[in-house]
Design a protein around this motif. Sequence first.
Motif, PDB file in Angstrom:
ATOM      1  N   LEU A 221       0.840  -1.220   0.000  1.00 42.52           N
ATOM      2  CA  LEU A 221       0.000   0.000   0.000  1.00 42.52           C
ATOM      3  C   LEU A 221       0.864   1.255   0.000  1.00 42.52           C
ATOM      4  CD1 LEU A 221      -2.746  -1.084   2.573  1.00 42.52           C
ATOM      5  CD2 LEU A 221      -2.896  -1.048   0.076  1.00 42.52           C
ATOM      6  N   GLN A 242       6.726  -6.389   0.678  1.00 44.18           N
ATOM      7  CA  GLN A 242       5.707  -6.790   1.663  1.00 44.18           C
ATOM      8  C   GLN A 242       4.416  -6.987   0.886  1.00 44.18           C
ATOM      9  OE1 GLN A 242       2.978  -4.297   2.480  1.00 44.18           O
ATOM     10  NE2 GLN A 242       1.916  -6.074   3.317  1.00 44.18           N
ATOM     11  N   LYS A 339       5.147 -12.478   7.822  1.00 40.55           N
ATOM     12  CA  LYS A 339       5.276 -11.263   8.638  1.00 40.55           C
ATOM     13  C   LYS A 339       4.024 -11.075   9.490  1.00 40.55           C
ATOM     14  CE  LYS A 339       5.806  -6.260   8.295  1.00 40.55           C
ATOM     15  NZ  LYS A 339       4.517  -5.790   8.853  1.00 40.55           N
ATOM     16  N   HIS A 363       2.295  -5.870  13.947  1.00 39.97           N
ATOM     17  CA  HIS A 363       1.923  -4.804  12.989  1.00 39.97           C
ATOM     18  C   HIS A 363       2.024  -3.424  13.641  1.00 39.97           C
ATOM     19  CE1 HIS A 363      -0.291  -4.953   8.980  1.00 39.97           C
ATOM     20  NE2 HIS A 363      -0.414  -3.688   9.247  1.00 39.97           N
ATOM     21  N   GLY A 364       2.958  -3.313  14.589  1.00 38.16           N
ATOM     22  CA  GLY A 364       3.125  -2.007  15.247  1.00 38.16           C
ATOM     23  C   GLY A 364       1.948  -1.660  16.152  1.00 38.16           C
ATOM     24  N   ARG A 366      -1.140  -2.156  15.503  1.00 39.72           N
ATOM     25  CA  ARG A 366      -2.244  -1.603  14.686  1.00 39.72           C
ATOM     26  C   ARG A 366      -3.282  -2.667  14.376  1.00 39.72           C
ATOM     27  NH1 ARG A 366      -0.552   3.137  12.051  1.00 39.72           N
ATOM     28  NH2 ARG A 366      -1.467   2.732  10.018  1.00 39.72           N
ATOM     29  N   ASP A 399       9.726  -6.944  14.818  1.00 39.42           N
ATOM     30  CA  ASP A 399       9.580  -5.485  14.677  1.00 39.42           C
ATOM     31  C   ASP A 399       8.567  -5.017  15.714  1.00 39.42           C
ATOM     32  OD1 ASP A 399       7.476  -5.627  11.683  1.00 39.42           O
ATOM     33  OD2 ASP A 399       6.903  -5.531  13.788  1.00 39.42           O
ATOM     34  N   GLY A 401       8.155  -1.139  18.064  1.00 41.18           N
ATOM     35  CA  GLY A 401       8.662  -0.400  19.217  1.00 41.18           C
ATOM     36  C   GLY A 401      10.161  -0.300  19.314  1.00 41.18           C
ATOM     37  N   GLY A 422       9.683   1.002  11.802  1.00 43.49           N
ATOM     38  CA  GLY A 422       8.665   1.658  10.966  1.00 43.49           C
ATOM     39  C   GLY A 422       8.515   3.127  11.269  1.00 43.49           C
TER      40      GLY A 422
HETATM   41  C1  LIG Z   1       3.380   2.695  11.290  1.00 38.97           C
HETATM   42  C2  LIG Z   1       2.739   1.876  10.209  1.00 38.97           C
HETATM   43  C3  LIG Z   1       2.935   0.491  10.214  1.00 38.97           C
HETATM   44  C4  LIG Z   1       2.361  -0.297   9.210  1.00 38.97           C
HETATM   45  C5  LIG Z   1       1.568   0.321   8.200  1.00 38.97           C
HETATM   46  C6  LIG Z   1       1.379   1.709   8.176  1.00 38.97           C
HETATM   47  C7  LIG Z   1       1.963   2.484   9.187  1.00 38.97           C
HETATM   48  C8  LIG Z   1       1.750   3.959   9.174  1.00 38.97           C
HETATM   49  N1  LIG Z   1       0.927  -0.487   7.272  1.00 38.97           N
HETATM   50  S1  LIG Z   1      -0.738  -0.441   7.335  1.00 38.97           S
HETATM   51  O1  LIG Z   1      -1.175   0.861   6.934  1.00 38.97           O
HETATM   52  O2  LIG Z   1      -1.285  -1.470   6.501  1.00 38.97           O
HETATM   53  O3  LIG Z   1      -1.029  -0.738   8.750  1.00 38.97           O
HETATM   54  C9  LIG Z   1       1.517  -1.692   6.979  1.00 38.97           C
HETATM   55  C10 LIG Z   1       1.331  -2.359   5.726  1.00 38.97           C
HETATM   56  O4  LIG Z   1       0.836  -1.772   4.751  1.00 38.97           O
HETATM   57  N2  LIG Z   1       1.755  -3.660   5.631  1.00 38.97           N
HETATM   58  C11 LIG Z   1       2.391  -4.310   6.674  1.00 38.97           C
HETATM   59  O5  LIG Z   1       2.753  -5.476   6.547  1.00 38.97           O
HETATM   60  N3  LIG Z   1       2.658  -3.661   7.858  1.00 38.97           N
HETATM   61  C12 LIG Z   1       2.259  -2.366   7.996  1.00 38.97           C
HETATM   62  N4  LIG Z   1       2.603  -1.682   9.134  1.00 38.97           N
HETATM   63  C13 LIG Z   1       3.341  -2.383  10.230  1.00 38.97           C
HETATM   64  C14 LIG Z   1       4.861  -2.259  10.031  1.00 38.97           C
HETATM   65  O6  LIG Z   1       5.310  -3.058   8.967  1.00 38.97           O
HETATM   66  C15 LIG Z   1       5.595  -2.725  11.300  1.00 38.97           C
HETATM   67  O7  LIG Z   1       5.101  -3.990  11.690  1.00 38.97           O
HETATM   68  C16 LIG Z   1       5.443  -1.711  12.437  1.00 38.97           C
HETATM   69  O8  LIG Z   1       5.464  -0.402  11.930  1.00 38.97           O
HETATM   70  C17 LIG Z   1       6.613  -1.869  13.410  1.00 38.97           C
HETATM   71  O9  LIG Z   1       6.398  -1.053  14.508  1.00 38.97           O
HETATM   72  P1  LIG Z   1       7.066   0.421  14.672  1.00 38.97           P
HETATM   73  O10 LIG Z   1       6.292   1.328  13.783  1.00 38.97           O
HETATM   74  O11 LIG Z   1       6.860   0.703  16.132  1.00 38.97           O
HETATM   75  O12 LIG Z   1       8.524   0.336  14.301  1.00 38.97           O
END
Ligand SMILES: Cc1cc2c(cc1C)[n+](S(=O)(=O)[O-])c1c(=O)[nH]c(=O)nc-1n2C[C@H](O)[C@H](O)[C@H](O)COP(=O)(O)O
Length: 500
Positions: A221, A242, A339, A363-364, A366, A399, A401, A422
């Motif tokens: 994305l 990814q 992942k 996924h952070g 999320r 990943d 934090g 991230g």
């Molecule tokens: C911060 C952030 C993370 C997203 C992310 C977008 C943002 C703004 N997006 S999301 O819109 O769908 O949630 C993705 C993504 O496209 N695909 C994915 O595998 N992980 C996504 N992640 C998770 C990312 O790959 C890591 O697992 C996460 O960011 C690690 O945590 P930190 O940000 O604390 O380093």
Amino acid sequence: DEGEKPNVGKLSGEDVAKHNSKDSCWVIVHGKAYDVTDFLPEHPGGPKIILKYAGKDATEEFDPIHPPDTLDKYLPKDKHLGPVNMETVQQEEKEESPEEKERQERIKNMPPLEACYNLMDFESVARYVMKKTAWAYYSSGADDEITMRENHSAFHKIWFRPRILVDVEKVDISTTMLGTKCDIPFYVTATALGKLGHAEGEVVLTRGAKKHNVIQMIPTLASCSFDEICDAREGDQCQWLQLYVNKDRAITEKIVRHAESRGCKGLFITVDAPQLGRREKDMRSKFDDSGSSVQSTSGDAVDRSQGAARAISSFIDPSLSWKDIPWFLSITKMPIILKGVQRVEDVLKAIEVGAHGVVLSNHGGRQLDTAPSGIEVLAEVMPVLRERGLQDKIEIFIDGGVRRATDIIKALCLGAKGVGIGRPFLFAMSAYGLPGVDHAMQLLKDEMVMNMRLIGAAKVEDLTPDMVDTRGIHSHIVPVPKDLLGERSYDPLITAHEGI
Ligand SMILES: Cc1cc2c(cc1C)[n+](S(=O)(=O)[O-])c1c(=O)[nH]c(=O)nc-1n2C[C@H](O)[C@H](O)[C@H](O)COP(=O)(O)O
């Protein structure tokens, strides 16, 4: 109207402006007109946001969310109406909102880059200068954001057992991940919609990764197109893909084969997001800013109870399961990494089905709130793998934090090959552009050399489990789910316009 054919040569702004309703809706993107009338009901972000720009130039709103090749890829050719004479287009008097004026003021007074001493500093500056929607999207976690906060605080439950009197005059912090040599054991993980934070989007991260010889994971994305991000690569710079798996496997196969043909060195299949999590900051700010039907009560077919994220992710296949992995192994030679693995049983299964690695990740924060941090799962997984002699069978990443080199070192002591980072790079990019990303990566390198010396390790292979004490890792004393970070900005009782 329908019979009207756009005149030869360029369309005028007036021609386009006539098609400004749901019965006939034309928009301009990058100087070309498109008839999106039939597409309105299918737009994942809802018809409202398009109708806001019906008959007008929608480029500014379109760019951060859609890769440039989106219209070529998904809008039938007969809806491409051709070039518009932009001199005749009535550009909206961009009356700067009071909020935007204040934000511009803050940008003028923002701290200089040198004032950032660690990765958290970038987060503070970014929050101060970013557009609210962009900040909300990047900073939000799911539900009460307990996991998002736990991701970083989990590292504080692990204590070092440093060695002394080790010759650490020369310290080598380099490593290899999936066979690629990199300067420092972290990679830039996949984070969507890079152009929300910076006009150039993900290619800024590509340039930063090149400068520091670290690997970039390209998000499905991304705001930039996949090829733009590959083209921004230099020399033998390494990139991974990814992948969000599409319900239409033919599309997924095309994406995977194309990524391999463009030289991607790893396929990271995201397995923790059969549906995107509920990120309330993103929802609140979306509701205010873009007027999209975030909490659609009109009973539309597509669930739009989310901000940008869910709007652009309705293609993701919730039926993805273990039985699909052999198919992936059959369509690509790239190493396949899962992942978003969150328990040791699934790591063992990943080894069984022939995956080449896993990212222990939530996924952070999320996705599933109160899922454990990657570092906690790592502490659970590695002893089990060692017991079974499987610790070298696949590459294990974590990943979530990671904000300090000591976080990276703890992960490596426990047995991770490397870590994904991230938000820090998103915030550094959003606040300071490429110089910010460069500075953030350099800070981590400096911290890494210093802390390797202080723990008594001259190279990453010297980092072993006996150098950390993880006895406290499972204590989850969670304060009442109070969002200390966003408290000032997202009090639900204050309407979006008050607050910051
Ligand atoms: C911060 C952030 C993370 C997203 C992310 C977008 C943002 C703004 N997006 S999301 O819109 O769908 O949630 C993705 C993504 O496209 N695909 C994915 O595998 N992980 C996504 N992640 C998770 C990312 O790959 C890591 O697992 C996460 O960011 C690690 O945590 P930190 O940000 O604390 O380093």
